[in-house]
Design an enzyme around this catalytic site. Structure first.
Site, PDB file in Angstrom:
ATOM      1  N   ASP A  98       0.871  -1.166   0.000  1.00  0.00           N
ATOM      2  CA  ASP A  98       0.000   0.000   0.000  1.00  0.00           C
ATOM      3  C   ASP A  98       0.912   1.220   0.000  1.00  0.00           C
ATOM      4  O   ASP A  98       1.755   1.370   0.888  1.00  0.00           O
ATOM      5  CB  ASP A  98      -0.866  -0.026   1.269  1.00  0.00           C
ATOM      6  CG  ASP A  98      -2.232   0.582   1.049  1.00  0.00           C
ATOM      7  OD1 ASP A  98      -2.285   1.675   0.480  1.00  0.00           O
ATOM      8  OD2 ASP A  98      -3.228  -0.040   1.463  1.00  0.00           O
ATOM      9  N   ASP A 202      -2.801   4.746  -2.318  1.00  0.00           N
ATOM     10  CA  ASP A 202      -3.830   5.328  -1.451  1.00  0.00           C
ATOM     11  C   ASP A 202      -4.192   6.750  -1.895  1.00  0.00           C
ATOM     12  O   ASP A 202      -3.290   7.568  -2.150  1.00  0.00           O
ATOM     13  CB  ASP A 202      -3.273   5.377  -0.017  1.00  0.00           C
ATOM     14  CG  ASP A 202      -4.319   5.753   1.009  1.00  0.00           C
ATOM     15  OD1 ASP A 202      -5.260   4.977   1.184  1.00  0.00           O
ATOM     16  OD2 ASP A 202      -4.176   6.819   1.632  1.00  0.00           O
ATOM     17  N   GLU A 249      -6.318   4.077  -5.834  1.00  0.00           N
ATOM     18  CA  GLU A 249      -7.597   4.312  -5.174  1.00  0.00           C
ATOM     19  C   GLU A 249      -8.071   5.669  -5.666  1.00  0.00           C
ATOM     20  O   GLU A 249      -7.391   6.678  -5.461  1.00  0.00           O
ATOM     21  CB  GLU A 249      -7.432   4.320  -3.649  1.00  0.00           C
ATOM     22  CG  GLU A 249      -8.766   4.323  -2.949  1.00  0.00           C
ATOM     23  CD  GLU A 249      -8.705   4.905  -1.550  1.00  0.00           C
ATOM     24  OE1 GLU A 249      -9.610   4.640  -0.760  1.00  0.00           O
ATOM     25  OE2 GLU A 249      -7.749   5.647  -1.243  1.00  0.00           O
ATOM     26  N   HIS A 319     -11.146  -2.674   3.249  1.00  0.00           N
ATOM     27  CA  HIS A 319     -11.068  -2.336   4.675  1.00  0.00           C
ATOM     28  C   HIS A 319     -11.799  -1.041   5.032  1.00  0.00           C
ATOM     29  O   HIS A 319     -11.847  -0.674   6.200  1.00  0.00           O
ATOM     30  CB  HIS A 319      -9.594  -2.226   5.068  1.00  0.00           C
ATOM     31  CG  HIS A 319      -8.928  -1.069   4.376  1.00  0.00           C
ATOM     32  ND1 HIS A 319      -8.734  -1.035   3.010  1.00  0.00           N
ATOM     33  CD2 HIS A 319      -8.438   0.100   4.846  1.00  0.00           C
ATOM     34  CE1 HIS A 319      -8.160   0.115   2.685  1.00  0.00           C
ATOM     35  NE2 HIS A 319      -7.964   0.820   3.776  1.00  0.00           N
ATOM     36  N   ASP A 320     -12.322  -0.330   4.037  1.00  0.00           N
ATOM     37  CA  ASP A 320     -13.047   0.913   4.303  1.00  0.00           C
ATOM     38  C   ASP A 320     -14.560   0.751   4.155  1.00  0.00           C
ATOM     39  O   ASP A 320     -15.302   1.725   4.285  1.00  0.00           O
ATOM     40  CB  ASP A 320     -12.621   2.010   3.312  1.00  0.00           C
ATOM     41  CG  ASP A 320     -11.203   2.491   3.546  1.00  0.00           C
ATOM     42  OD1 ASP A 320     -10.698   2.361   4.672  1.00  0.00           O
ATOM     43  OD2 ASP A 320     -10.599   3.007   2.567  1.00  0.00           O
TER      44      ASP A 320
HETATM   45  O1  ISL Z   1     -13.330   5.394   4.195  1.00  0.00           O
HETATM   46  C1  ISL Z   1     -13.896   6.215   3.573  1.00  0.00           C
HETATM   47  C2  ISL Z   1     -15.313   6.433   3.822  1.00  0.00           C
HETATM   48  O2  ISL Z   1     -15.746   5.613   4.858  1.00  0.00           O
HETATM   49  C3  ISL Z   1     -13.241   6.986   2.517  1.00  0.00           C
HETATM   50  O3  ISL Z   1     -13.650   8.284   2.452  1.00  0.00           O
HETATM   51  C4  ISL Z   1     -11.742   6.880   2.683  1.00  0.00           C
HETATM   52  O4  ISL Z   1     -11.310   7.702   3.699  1.00  0.00           O
HETATM   53  C5  ISL Z   1     -11.074   7.224   1.392  1.00  0.00           C
HETATM   54  O5  ISL Z   1     -11.490   6.252   0.508  1.00  0.00           O
HETATM   55  C6  ISL Z   1      -9.573   7.170   1.508  1.00  0.00           C
HETATM   56  O6  ISL Z   1      -9.165   5.922   1.974  1.00  0.00           O
HETATM   57  C7  ISL Z   1      -7.809   5.658   2.107  1.00  0.00           C
HETATM   58  O7  ISL Z   1      -7.084   6.681   2.728  1.00  0.00           O
HETATM   59  C8  ISL Z   1      -7.407   6.957   4.086  1.00  0.00           C
HETATM   60  C9  ISL Z   1      -7.469   5.706   4.945  1.00  0.00           C
HETATM   61  O8  ISL Z   1      -8.071   6.003   6.169  1.00  0.00           O
HETATM   62  C10 ISL Z   1      -8.235   4.598   4.273  1.00  0.00           C
HETATM   63  O9  ISL Z   1      -8.190   3.435   5.051  1.00  0.00           O
HETATM   64  C11 ISL Z   1      -7.628   4.397   2.925  1.00  0.00           C
HETATM   65  O10 ISL Z   1      -8.171   3.307   2.228  1.00  0.00           O
HETATM   66  C12 ISL Z   1      -6.335   7.886   4.591  1.00  0.00           C
HETATM   67  O11 ISL Z   1      -5.077   7.347   4.319  1.00  0.00           O
END
Ligand code: ISL
Ligand code: CA
Length: 553
Positions: A98, A202, A249, A319-320
């Site tokens: 990641d 990310d 992402e 995971h989100d």
């Molecule tokens: O998780 C979200 C909504 O519930 C999204 O808005 C998320 O924050 C966004 O997709 C970005 O995600 C990524 O970056 C974030 C991290 O918290 C997430 O786990 C990651 O997948 C910040 O690094």
């Protein structure tokens, strides 16, 4: 350099903190992953993507990195990493890291330096601005941070604000600074030289910020002014020097932009995760669904029409996101059938499927009480609600929302067995284990030929057996308006696959167009004891799915 191996791959996402704990401290770790390498080999996946395992103070579970070249203490050492990498590679499984480089942790040495003075050599590694208003104590603009509050934090030492699109412990890097871009390329090369096979990048669409931050709208941060130049440069310096998979992402990206960005000749991203089917979060949909099946299909079928020289990433979980059960299919009585039906609907689309740990078991959302939430987003949301004028009511609604959409649902420990704590740890798990682990766990499913796990293995193997069809075949949607069934065909030359997946908890019927009633069909996969007969109208028991192979008429 690029063989584009990923077009035939199934990728499995590991959230290390919740995957397997090897030393009883309640936290998943790299030696824990090592113990499960054969499990993943048997499942048949071709690559894994590890959520961040770098040094981190864990404000956002590793998405806040304080050293990009070292391993988080709780996860083990660099030696553990090397051993794990070698174990995957020796089984032909590739490893994606990641890459979190929109921001660092505020505990990263760069930021520690940056905040010291306006003339520090690292000052311009981050995005500092004077405040506004008479006292210069108001933030430079009205942008909101993803985890609540303003996206700007005032720092006493130098009397300026820094930008953080996520938590205040995640300051955004200044990509307009060539030194930052060189550092990122170095970090990528460090891992690529070690042998990792690519990156999941990310929030990569946010890295280039609009020129005038005092007046820019927040959505201008998506694919900002220099985005293409910066990614192109990083590809030249690092990504394209190796046989990588680079998946971005891509929050905020629409279909049109995705076509531009994932074109092979553009040299930017190999594929991206769009959010069109996961952004919809209505509290009013029936059966805990977050959108109707028709809408779900409309979105996903459109993404199947990417131009020939582009490629897509497929996912239902990560995971989100809450679990796909009950989000996209019923999780009650028909849970196992629904999990299989969703599996087929995902795995036979065109693109690279990404499975999330536990999806292959049909793991579900968890029942949490307020104290169980661990994710910074959930914890902040509850705290913000309590501070509102009618705090109790606001908190009640925040809780209702989290019960459906909290990121925590995906992060409960992996359910390995019916042993205490689902066999995840011999200690106290860092977050709640879903109570349904006695019914839903890997050990039981390994013994059961009818299990969701076994079905995933079969489906993945089948995908491989028909690799060219699944990779290159045209995608033909069927019954787009149908409210219960997700169906399509894949066609290459005179061969085709017919894929029919009911996602309804009721018995339904489904009309099959004449072109798929060839009379020469062969049933390859089905989750029902009595498979449906392929005729003009299919009779489908709840959540039944089937895949047929046939020659065209
Ligand atoms: O998780 C979200 C909504 O519930 C999204 O808005 C998320 O924050 C966004 O997709 C970005 O995600 C990524 O970056 C974030 C991290 O918290 C997430 O786990 C990651 O997948 C910040 O690094
Ligand atoms: Ca551990």
């Amino acid at each position: 350099m690029k063989t584009r191996w990923y077009k035939d791959a199934v990728v499995y996402q590991i959230y290390p903190r919740s995957f397997m704990d090897s030393n009883g401290d309640g936290i998943g770790d790299l030696p824990g992953i090592l113990q499960k390498v054969d499990y993943l080999k048997e499942l048949g996946v071709d690559a894994v993507w590890l959520s961040p395992c770098y040094k981190s103070p864990n404000d956002d579970n590793g998405y806040d990195i304080s050293d990009y070249r070292d391993i988080m203490d709780e996860f083990g050492t660099m030696q553990d990493f090397d051993r794990m990498l070698a174990a995957f590679h020796s089984r032909g499984i590739r490893v994606l890291m990641d890459l979190v480089v929109n921001h660092t942790s505020d505990e990263h040495p760069w930021f520690q330096e940056s905040r010291k003075s306006k003339t520090n050599p690292y000052r311009d590694y981050y995005i500092w601005r004077d405040g506004t208003g008479p006292e210069k104590k108001d933030p430079p603009n009205h942008w909101r941070a993803c985890f609540g509050g303003s996206a700007w934090e005032y720092d006493e030492t130098t009397g300026q604000f820094y930008l953080h699109l996520f938590s205040k412990k995640q300051p955004d890097l200044n990509w307009d600074n060539p030194k930052v871009r060189a550092e990122v390329a170095d970090i990528c090369n460090f891992w690529l030289q070690k042998g990792v096979d690519g990156f999941r990048c990310d929030v990569i669409t946010y890295i280039s910020k609009p020129g005038d931050l005092y007046h820019a709208a927040q959505d201008e941060v998506v694919v900002g002014p220099h985005w293409k130049a910066y990614i192109h440069e990083l590809s030249e310096r690092a990504f394209n020097r190796f046989d990588t998979l680079i998946v971005g992402e891509a929050a905020g990206i629409d279909f049109r932009r995705a076509c531009e960005i994932t074109r092979e000749d553009a040299g930017l991203l190999d594929m991206l995760f769009h959010f069109e089917h996961t952004d919809v979060r209505t509290m009013f949909a029936r059966n805990q669904r977050s959108m109707s099946l028709r809408r779900f299909k409309r979105v996903l079928f459109r993404w199947q029409t990417l131009p020939k020289n582009c490629w897509g990433a497929l996912y239902y979980e990560n995971h989100d996101q809450p679990r796909s059960l009950p989000r996209f299919a019923p999780a009650g009585e028909y849970r196992a059938a629904a999990a299989k039906s969703l599996a087929v609907s995902l795995l036979f689309q065109k693109g690279t499927p990404f499975l999330y740990q536990g999806q292959e078991l049909g793991m579900t959302n968890c029942v949490f009480s307020k104290e169980d939430y661990r994710d910074i987003q959930s914890v902040n949301q509850l705290a913000d609600a309590r501070r509102k004028p009618f705090g109790r009511i606001a908190e009640y609604f925040a809780e209702r929302y989290l019960q459906r959409f909290a990121r925590d649902h995906a992060r409960t420990p992996m359910q390995w067995s019916g042993a205490p704590n689902a066999g995840f740890t011999s200690g106290t798990p860092w977050m709640k284990v879903n109570e349904n682990y006695r019914q839903i766990n890997a050990a039981d499913q390994q013994k059961d030929p009818q299990s969701v796990l076994q079905f995933y293995k079969n489906a993945i193997a089948l995908r491989k057996a028909h690799a060219d069809l699944v990779r290159d075949g045209d995608f033909l949607p069927i019954g787009e308006k149908d409210k219960n069934v997700f169906a399509f065909a894949r066609r290459l030359g005179n061969r085709q696959l017919l894929v029919v997946c009911s996602l309804s908890p009721k018995a339904v019927h489904f009309a099959v167009p004449a072109e798929f009633r060839t009379g020469n069909e062969q049933l390859l996969l089905c989750n029902a004891e009595t498979p449906p007969t392929l005729g003009a109208v299919l009779q489908l028991a709840p959540c039944t799915c089937a895949v047929w192979f046939m020659e065209t008429k």
